[in-house]
Design an enzyme around this catalytic site. Structure first.
Site, PDB file in Angstrom:
ATOM      1  N   ASP A  88       0.860  -1.182   0.000  1.00  0.00           N
ATOM      2  CA  ASP A  88       0.000   0.000   0.000  1.00  0.00           C
ATOM      3  C   ASP A  88       0.901   1.239   0.000  1.00  0.00           C
ATOM      4  OD1 ASP A  88      -2.219   1.601  -0.029  1.00  0.00           O
ATOM      5  OD2 ASP A  88      -3.049   0.913   1.879  1.00  0.00           O
ATOM      6  N   ASP A 123      -3.635   7.303  -3.601  1.00  0.00           N
ATOM      7  CA  ASP A 123      -5.002   7.837  -3.708  1.00  0.00           C
ATOM      8  C   ASP A 123      -5.324   8.671  -2.477  1.00  0.00           C
ATOM      9  OD1 ASP A 123      -4.776   5.223  -2.384  1.00  0.00           O
ATOM     10  OD2 ASP A 123      -6.910   5.485  -1.958  1.00  0.00           O
TER      11      ASP A 123
HETATM   12  N1  GUN Z   1      -6.363   1.306   3.430  1.00  0.00           N
HETATM   13  C1  GUN Z   1      -7.591   1.479   3.951  1.00  0.00           C
HETATM   14  N2  GUN Z   1      -8.315   2.323   3.191  1.00  0.00           N
HETATM   15  C2  GUN Z   1      -7.525   2.693   2.160  1.00  0.00           C
HETATM   16  C3  GUN Z   1      -7.734   3.551   1.024  1.00  0.00           C
HETATM   17  O1  GUN Z   1      -8.791   4.147   0.833  1.00  0.00           O
HETATM   18  N3  GUN Z   1      -6.675   3.682   0.157  1.00  0.00           N
HETATM   19  C4  GUN Z   1      -5.488   3.026   0.352  1.00  0.00           C
HETATM   20  N4  GUN Z   1      -4.515   3.196  -0.538  1.00  0.00           N
HETATM   21  N5  GUN Z   1      -5.277   2.233   1.415  1.00  0.00           N
HETATM   22  C5  GUN Z   1      -6.286   2.069   2.296  1.00  0.00           C
END
Ligand code: GUN
Ligand code: ZN
Length: 507
Positions: A88, A123
């Site tokens: 992420d 994002d």
């Molecule tokens: N982890 C929990 N919610 C989100 C999100 O909206 N975007 C991203 N990139 N990671 C997340």
């Protein structure tokens, strides 16, 4: 990235996702590995059934030692695990702590450099219920970062997730999904849901998933960001989500919370361990109360157990029934299941046409896709002459032929005979044994929803054949008295049959 769908039920599917590090079977949950504290090792996740992990590239990027090690040896070496790893971007840290000092390009190039199997752009997770202007501005920025991301990481050099945002504005969610689908990603992720999940607004979650899913490509995997509680898996999978991430197993353990497939218990309130996982079957309730690691481990066992249960339900075509059972555990979930029936026309399009026998389990069963499909097909009955429709008890004890014989003895003369079977409605005697109506298990005492839907379908059949056949509607006033009978009377000769007088209830 290839995604092959093997089985379907409702909008859910079992799929094979080909990643740079092997094939992952979906739906699956990716445990979140916190690179700062690896008390539960990444490689250990295999024993629970994990096939893929997720970690946070931003946390690694921010810490010089982690950054250096991952750039040098790769993310798999850093976590000590060869499973596919999704990274992420730090968006969540951005939304929670506003401390992200990294650009979209920087964090994407970093993810690529450390050998991530699925990269996520930066994002902007917009909170629920913000002003529309804010949601729109955030979304425009998110979309521009998605376009930039696709230019940085092209399909041939890596796997990239396109994120759907838009807060609680369903038109913005639709627009967001449409745009990311146009840009074209390998995986799609629905984000900005954590506050809704924390406050158990599962009906709003349903709306957002449907608004997003219906605008994303069908043959691509969809990740539901932040949904790590097993109680959500049946519903979310039924709506077409394939990937989940769970930090919940660890966060809940930290908060002394013991997960079950139906909800969460405070571990301190437990006298017994109602679970047979390796933790709960080898440790005492006191030991589990005292150890955060044991509790996290139990949470992982039940998380993966529930995902296997969901997969088995897809394979055998009983996912709706699993949703019915699980949603009983918690009012907000029951609410969400009832809310799903607003989308049954959509779900019916995806739902397989034949399945194992239909079990009526109440709550929302009268609005299942099979029932709607049956009503669509009522126009296949072309009727003429005299038609007898009988709504009597749903008791199984009487055989069809015995019932027919009785009706004949009572001098009913008909060319077509229909029985009313809740929740489906009029079923011709010839189809009494065939799927779905004939192969359904319905409780003897059905709820009024099932009767309402059944009588609506009777009415539909009457209207479809108005002027073509002559109808007699015979009903048992003990079990079938209903406001719709007045409506039926406009199209059929209605006879009340006082069954209670003939067959007093045995005591
Ligand atoms: N982890 C929990 N919610 C989100 C999100 O909206 N975007 C991203 N990139 N990671 C997340
Ligand atoms: Zn357990």
């Amino acid at each position: 990235m290839e995604f092959e769908i093997l089985h379907k039920d409702l909008m859910g599917r079992i799929g094979k996702l080909r990643t740079p590090r092997g094939v992952v079977e979906t739906p699956t949950i990716m445990p979140v590995i916190n690179p700062n504290l690896m008390s539960l090792g990444a490689d250990e996740m295999k024993k629970y059934g994990a096939e893929m992990l997720i970690t946070n590239a931003y946390i690694i990027y921010k810490k010089p030692n982690l950054r250096e090690a991952s750039v040098k040896n790769g993310i798999h070496s850093l976590l000590g695990c060869e499973m596919p790893i999704m990274t992420d971007s730090g968006s969540y840290q951005l939304s929670e702590y506003k401390d992200v000092e990294v650009s979209n390009r920087e964090i994407l190039e970093f993810q690529q450099r450390i050998g991530s199997d699925v990269c996520v752009p930066l994002d902007i997770p917009t909170a629920p219920y913000v002003k529309r202007k804010r949601a729109k501005e955030d979304l425009d920025e998110t979309l521009s970062r998605m376009r930039e991301a696709r230019n940085i990481i092209q399909t041939e050099n890596g796997v990239l997730a396109g994120v759907v945002q838009g807060s609680t504005f369903l038109d913005l969610r639709r627009k967001s999904a449409k745009h990311v689908a146009e840009i074209g990603f390998d995986v799609y992720a629905i984000g900005g849901l954590v506050p809704l999940l924390e406050s158990h607004q599962f009906d709003t979650l349903v709306d957002i998933i449907v608004a997003s899913k219906t605008n994303l490509p069908l043959n691509a995997p969809v990740h539901l960001f932040g949904a790590g509680h097993p109680m959500l898996f049946p519903l979310a999978v039924a709506l077409g989500c394939d990937l989940f991430d769970s930090a919940a197993y660890a966060l809940y353990a930290k908060g002394k919370r013991y997960m079950t497939e139906g909800g969460t218990r405070k571990v301190d309130s437990l006298r017994y361990l109602p679970c047979s996982c390796p933790v709960c079957s080898s440790y005492s309730v006191e030991e589990v109360k005292e150890s955060e690691d044991l509790l996290a481990s139990h949470n992982l066992w039940v998380t993966f157990e529930e995902m296997r249960t969901v997969k088995q339900s897809i394979a055998e075509g009983s996912l709706w029934e699993l949703c019915e059972r699980r949603c009983r555990a918690y009012p907000a979930l029951l609410n969400a299941l009832k809310h799903i029936t607003a989308y049954v026309e959509l779900i019916e399009k995806y739902d397989p046409v034949t399945k194992r026998p239909f079990f009526y389990l109440g709550a929302a069963s009268a609005h299942r896709p099979e029932v709607l499909r049956y009503s669509y097909r009522l126009n296949r009955f072309k009727l003429s002459g005299n038609v007898l429709i009988t709504a009597t008890e749903t008791k199984k004890s009487k055989s069809t032929s015995k019932e027919e014989e009785e009706l004949e003895n009572e001098n009913y003369d008909y060319d077509h005979l229909f029985f009313v079977k809740p929740p489906f409605g009029p079923c011709p005697v010839e189809l009494k044994e065939s799927y779905p109506v004939g192969q359904s298990e319905i409780p003897m005492e059905v709820d009024s929803d099932a009767k309402t839907v059944a009588l609506e379908n009777v009415l539909k059949l009457l209207k479809l054949n108005k002027g073509k056949a002559k109808f007699v509607f015979l009903y048992d006033d003990r079990s079938w008295e209903h406001p719709l009978i007045a409506e039926i009377e406009k199209y059929a000769e209605v006879e009340k049959r006082n069954i209670s007088a003939q067959n007093p209830v045995d005591v």
